[in-house]
Design an enzyme around this catalytic site. Sequence first.
Site, PDB file in Angstrom:
ATOM      1  N   HIS A  38       0.847  -1.189   0.000  1.00 29.56           N
ATOM      2  CA  HIS A  38       0.000   0.000   0.000  1.00 29.56           C
ATOM      3  C   HIS A  38       0.889   1.248   0.000  1.00 29.56           C
ATOM      4  O   HIS A  38       2.105   1.168  -0.011  1.00 29.56           O
ATOM      5  CB  HIS A  38      -0.901   0.021   1.242  1.00 29.56           C
ATOM      6  CG  HIS A  38      -2.003  -0.979   1.212  1.00 29.56           C
ATOM      7  ND1 HIS A  38      -3.288  -0.665   0.820  1.00 29.56           N
ATOM      8  CD2 HIS A  38      -2.014  -2.304   1.521  1.00 29.56           C
ATOM      9  CE1 HIS A  38      -4.045  -1.749   0.888  1.00 29.56           C
ATOM     10  NE2 HIS A  38      -3.297  -2.759   1.309  1.00 29.56           N
ATOM     11  N   GLU A  79       3.191  -0.105   4.003  1.00 29.14           N
ATOM     12  CA  GLU A  79       2.874   1.234   3.505  1.00 29.14           C
ATOM     13  C   GLU A  79       4.151   1.831   2.908  1.00 29.14           C
ATOM     14  O   GLU A  79       5.070   2.215   3.620  1.00 29.14           O
ATOM     15  CB  GLU A  79       2.348   2.119   4.645  1.00 29.14           C
ATOM     16  CG  GLU A  79       1.032   1.661   5.237  1.00 29.14           C
ATOM     17  CD  GLU A  79      -0.160   1.955   4.343  1.00 29.14           C
ATOM     18  OE1 GLU A  79       0.002   2.721   3.371  1.00 29.14           O
ATOM     19  OE2 GLU A  79      -1.245   1.420   4.618  1.00 29.14           O
TER      20      GLU A  79
END
Length: 441
Positions: free
Chosen positions: A327, A402
């Site tokens: 992500h 992330e």
Amino acid sequence: MTPATTTALLLLLAAGVATAEEEDDQEEGEDARSYRGYRVYRVFPAGGAELRELVSGLDDEVSLWTQYLGRNGSSADLLTAPRAAAEVTARLEARRVPYLLLIADLEEAIREENPPVDPEEEDWENRGGHRLTWTRYHRYKDIDSYLDYLANTYTDICQTEVIGKTSQGRDMKLLKVSTGGKGKPAIWIDGGIHGREWISPASATYVLLQLVEFREQHSELLDSVDWYILPVANPDGYEYSHTKDRLWRKTRSAGTPHRRKDGKKARTCYGVDPNRNWDFHWREGVAGEACREDFAGLRAFSEPETRAMSDYILARRRDIKVYLTLHSYSQMWLVPWGYQDEKPRDYYDMYVLAEKGVKALEAVRGTDYLLGTAAELMYTSAGGSDDWAKGAAGVKYSYSVELPDTGQHGFVLPAAQIEPVGQETWAAVKAIAAHFAEGHD
């Protein structure tokens, strides 16, 4: 800021400007949405209550991009519509809340994010079998053709599989990389669950580039481990973010009617957040408004994309030892749980392996990553794929990564960063894979 406070804040902001395009029900013939004059501020409130006061009454003008908890204190990145910028800054200054202007004009940042197509690329398909590069962000068809290229060129180790169809009929194409044999540990990697997070599919394909086309440099990772890599888990949303709305996050499933409480005209809202749609603590602590960015769907696995992924993983759950979903943004390596503060009983084992990946990643160019649970570093959220892989599919090592950056560019990370981010992501993946190639459980 407590998880309860954070959840309340997300409920307040999630229906903000980032989903305002649904007000007009953008269809295929309509123009792409402009973000001219939109600004991104990083604010440093004393807590959730103060942040709610700062955005009170501005639900349609301000949207939460991300927020942080932990060692650097609390902060939040707010996307602010032009008509609300003066009011937001006035409130910040009146309350003496520190803030930074991260992006002065989002449309300008979007325009500078991705270089134009090189005319020579038109010939690359004939010369090399695909047009994919790691110098710009590519459309889904280029990523799809790269998977076919690998399968057709490296027939001894690569095989494409269409694991399902999207709501709009696109193939969900996965590449299996294996030297054969049974009973080997397997690693699953997916990217692009959220359409707007372009660095995610780019990093997933960079991993494939290194894993397959430079296989001789790490043959042990292929001899001892099988790989399942799905570069774009939300092809419809990814394409929509290229053609209509750069910040589109959700799928593009059929619209859900939404009746407004403020008396304004009802509207139809499209899509579901595919990272809130998994059948593990689904919809806990999340409101059900269809127009929200993080709408979890009318039921768990309502989306063909999440159903296809879950079915495929469950059929191979005995072999898959690592679930890795990519992500952006924040530079965090997240370990379950995300839906609650309490950690899994084997959290220490998960943390130690993740630490190997983070250390390898940081050694490439010194990029700093935080390591911990989403609940302690960001906010609590239920129905995520990593929690499902851990809690429902039984994959012991389940992580959500992330990718960069930490907010200077946010979701519009310049294409010049694709290769550096890919290099360090690949270093982390290699370190994780080496654990299993060496025979560890």
